[in-house]
Write a protein that holds these residues in place. Sequence first.
Motif, PDB file in Angstrom:
ATOM      1  N   SER A 172       4.828   4.675  10.241  1.00  0.00           N
ATOM      2  CA  SER A 172       5.588   5.868  10.223  1.00  0.00           C
ATOM      3  C   SER A 172       7.054   5.828  10.624  1.00  0.00           C
ATOM      4  O   SER A 172       7.837   6.929  10.452  1.00  0.00           O
TER       5      SER A 172
ATOM      6  N   GLU B 134       0.854  -1.209  -0.127  1.00  0.00           N
ATOM      7  CA  GLU B 134       0.211   0.137   0.016  1.00  0.00           C
ATOM      8  C   GLU B 134       0.965   1.261  -0.085  1.00  0.00           C
ATOM      9  O   GLU B 134       0.634   2.194  -0.516  1.00  0.00           O
ATOM     10  N   LEU B 135       2.128   1.066   0.684  1.00  0.00           N
ATOM     11  CA  LEU B 135       3.024   2.254   0.793  1.00  0.00           C
ATOM     12  C   LEU B 135       3.784   2.488  -0.745  1.00  0.00           C
ATOM     13  O   LEU B 135       4.111   1.426  -0.930  1.00  0.00           O
ATOM     14  N   SER B 136       4.087   3.663  -0.791  1.00  0.00           N
ATOM     15  CA  SER B 136       5.138   3.776  -1.750  1.00  0.00           C
ATOM     16  C   SER B 136       6.116   4.696  -1.258  1.00  0.00           C
ATOM     17  O   SER B 136       5.916   5.367  -0.111  1.00  0.00           O
ATOM     18  N   ARG B 137       7.337   4.649  -1.705  1.00  0.00           N
ATOM     19  CA  ARG B 137       8.541   5.595  -1.106  1.00  0.00           C
ATOM     20  C   ARG B 137       8.719   6.945  -1.611  1.00  0.00           C
ATOM     21  O   ARG B 137       8.279   7.138  -2.882  1.00  0.00           O
ATOM     22  N   CYS B 138       8.868   7.817  -0.956  1.00  0.00           N
ATOM     23  CA  CYS B 138       9.438   9.307  -1.216  1.00  0.00           C
ATOM     24  C   CYS B 138      10.604   9.393  -0.932  1.00  0.00           C
ATOM     25  O   CYS B 138      10.926   9.915   0.280  1.00  0.00           O
TER      26      CYS B 138
ATOM     27  N   ASP C 295       1.628  12.957   3.763  1.00  0.00           N
ATOM     28  CA  ASP C 295       0.973  12.184   2.911  1.00  0.00           C
ATOM     29  C   ASP C 295       0.940  10.495   3.464  1.00  0.00           C
ATOM     30  O   ASP C 295       1.856  10.169   3.101  1.00  0.00           O
ATOM     31  N   LYS C 296      -0.068  10.164   3.780  1.00  0.00           N
ATOM     32  CA  LYS C 296      -0.073   8.641   4.597  1.00  0.00           C
ATOM     33  C   LYS C 296       0.183   7.432   3.338  1.00  0.00           C
ATOM     34  O   LYS C 296       0.369   6.413   3.570  1.00  0.00           O
ATOM     35  N   ARG C 297      -0.047   8.106   2.212  1.00  0.00           N
ATOM     36  CA  ARG C 297       0.550   7.081   1.005  1.00  0.00           C
ATOM     37  C   ARG C 297       1.941   6.700   1.136  1.00  0.00           C
ATOM     38  O   ARG C 297       2.398   5.731   0.170  1.00  0.00           O
ATOM     39  N   PHE C 298       2.559   7.552   1.584  1.00  0.00           N
ATOM     40  CA  PHE C 298       4.078   7.412   1.377  1.00  0.00           C
ATOM     41  C   PHE C 298       4.897   7.335   2.668  1.00  0.00           C
ATOM     42  O   PHE C 298       4.468   7.718   3.889  1.00  0.00           O
TER      43      PHE C 298
ATOM     44  N   GLU D 213       2.740  -5.797   5.204  1.00  0.00           N
ATOM     45  CA  GLU D 213       3.087  -4.643   4.414  1.00  0.00           C
ATOM     46  C   GLU D 213       4.583  -4.512   4.314  1.00  0.00           C
ATOM     47  O   GLU D 213       5.119  -4.173   3.137  1.00  0.00           O
TER      48      GLU D 213
END
Length: 768
Positions: free
Chosen positions: A411, A250-254, A277-280, A359
């Motif tokens: 996080s 679900e997570l992507s890296r930034c 942004d909780k997607r990253f 995950e």
Amino acid sequence: MKKNLRLEAEDMFEHKRVQNLEDFFRDLSERPHRNVFFYRICGYSLEIQKFISRYYEEARRSGVVIEGRIPNPSEGNLSYYNEMMGMEFQMNPGFLSERLGKWLPRMNQQQRQSVAICIYDVLDEMRRSGKNENMLKNAYIKFMCWLYYKFERIVNCLGDNKVPKILYEANISNYELKFLHVLSKAGCDIVLLQYHGDDEYLKLDPKSEISCIYSENGMAAFPEDFSLQMLRKEIVRDQQIQRLYGIPPELSRCTNAWMKGEGLKEVLLSGDARGKDKRFFYNSFLRIEGVEDKLTYINELFQFHQQLKNSGRKLVILEKKIPLPDMDEIGQIHRETYGSVEQLLAHLSANIQYPANTELQRLMVKAFVDVILEESQSSQFNLHKLTNQAVYLLCWLKRYQGPLFSDWKMSQIACLVYLGGCRNLQETLFLKMMAKLPVDVVILTPDLGNKCKLQDAVLFEIHNAESMTVEEFPDESGEVKVGTAAYHAQRELDTLLYQDSGMYRSMQYDKAVTVSLQTTYEEIAILWNQEVKYRPNFSIVDGTVNLPVIFAKVCGVKNAEVPQYWAKIKELLVENTLVVKNRPMVQGTDANPVKPFATEFLKNGKLQRAKIKNHKSYQYGVLREGMQEYILDKLQTLIDQRLIKGTFQNGTEYTIVSTVLNMGRDTIRLLQKFDFTKKNPKLVYINTTERMITLEDSILVMYLNLVGFDVVFYIPTGYQNVEKYFAKAMMEEHQLGEYLYDLQIPDFESPLSGVYQSLIGKIFKRTT
């Protein structure tokens, strides 16, 4: 009739230019003025390849793909058309619309009228250009057959919100271009792929009135092997690869996008302070070369370490190298022989297990697959080597996932610090993989002379002008070492004096490779007491000294002059010389505390260094660390090169281990004081008997040659009593003269009788 059809089909489609290639994929409702696009692509870029792949998929699903020209109607096609429609032809839109209704009944009225008008316009233009009625009729029948046999799946979609797509790959013909012009005006997007340029097309449409040419900066000629067939293979491969990832995370890296260039200060920021942004997950991939201030650098590292610990973040610090996986770690990786990269990834990725957090496990699988796929595209690709590299990555991931990710939550960002930089491909791939996980990867290379091999487009680099040697990362206050200004000034002076100058600091180097010199017998005495840096072929490459050494066997006695023979040998007995006289240095029956443990110290041909150094029988712990490593390096070389007969055949390798790890005190002291740029230690081995030297002596002699000793055998008998256990000829052999037997070796500490009188006799031309 034509006027009425024009009124009924007043919403005709307009050709417009695209703002960008993304316009092709907009629905009709998102396009102003009911636009459609008719473009030809004559050049290549990676972005164009991505566009063609995507457009191909759209055309395959809801359009038409033409590879090669549209085939002319066959006799069977024409026969069926004649049977169903007859051969009547009238040059008016009403007739064309009525014929389309009968031939393609799934078309609605609007679609029929639109296509009829478009066909009429094309035929009318042909008539005005001089084509006769029969030629117009042939074109009409060809168009009708093409509509039915090749394009029937899209004619009933004309005018829909999802615009039908046509992809054409070939040098287009005149009638094909006219036909595609019909479909474009009726509501299709069309892309022509012109791999060999635009010249052929412009012969048909000199002013580009029917289609537009696409251009962008950086376009080049299409690769010779480029084709839709090649793209299809890539698409299939991409689909297979997507299956390798399994359920995507679900997570992507930034990575680094949030950074401003403040180095370690930003690494200390919490995940929430980096982005919301909780997607990253927000991580850093950072390399800092050199140091900003030598006086404060160590203290900055220490404070960085303390603040990371105080914040509760997971931290792993690696120094100089990532320890290689041991045999136990490698044995835990389930692997097979693979026939493809996809097969390799499908099987090896199953080794990644982290049941505590699914995950995180999915992120690990994705990072592993990404890195191996990227490496498989390199010009040096070799499947066997790639398998080995993948196994290393999995071993390291298993080793460090606990310290970095225990009790991991979304996080949290762990930190991996590597002091010294990547030395090889395996380390490079591992750090790239870790940078794709919720980990800050920080590479510190304070010594500008040691270049890190890692290259990556995402890597954030900070360059400082000052260089500094840092042996270890400061992790406890009692172990922090901070250099004064005077200390760093002295180090800089050392660099000026001892780097590429021919001058060398005491014990400057701790790695060496021996090079055996081929000399004359007379040169042995000349070179014997020289510092090695003055000998031929001495050099230093990447911090490793190439040591020119003497390894020789001297047979016979020159002119049978025994006193002079012993005198020449005595000249070689300089400082730091070991002398062996007829007796073996070591015998197999001698007490050896290492022998019972030799099988534990060597596993699968590799020394178990940590076990050796921590064992109670290890005798070299008092030596400087660099020399301890050097001793073990050369022991491994002696085993690897199988220089002693019986190695890996009858257990001789264990005898090698026990013999080398039990050398005498005099030998060890010589090694401790051995400076690779100065005079090297020596061994003079005298055997005047028929006795064969022992296996243990053969091992020691060969080992001392590898370490850097000068070794000379004096064999007045000329017997082959030295080479029995050597696997190959290594020594330079010198034949001095007559073979003599049963010579008594004198006491070299006292004056040699007969030598003085012999010299006097030579001066006065008489013998004594």
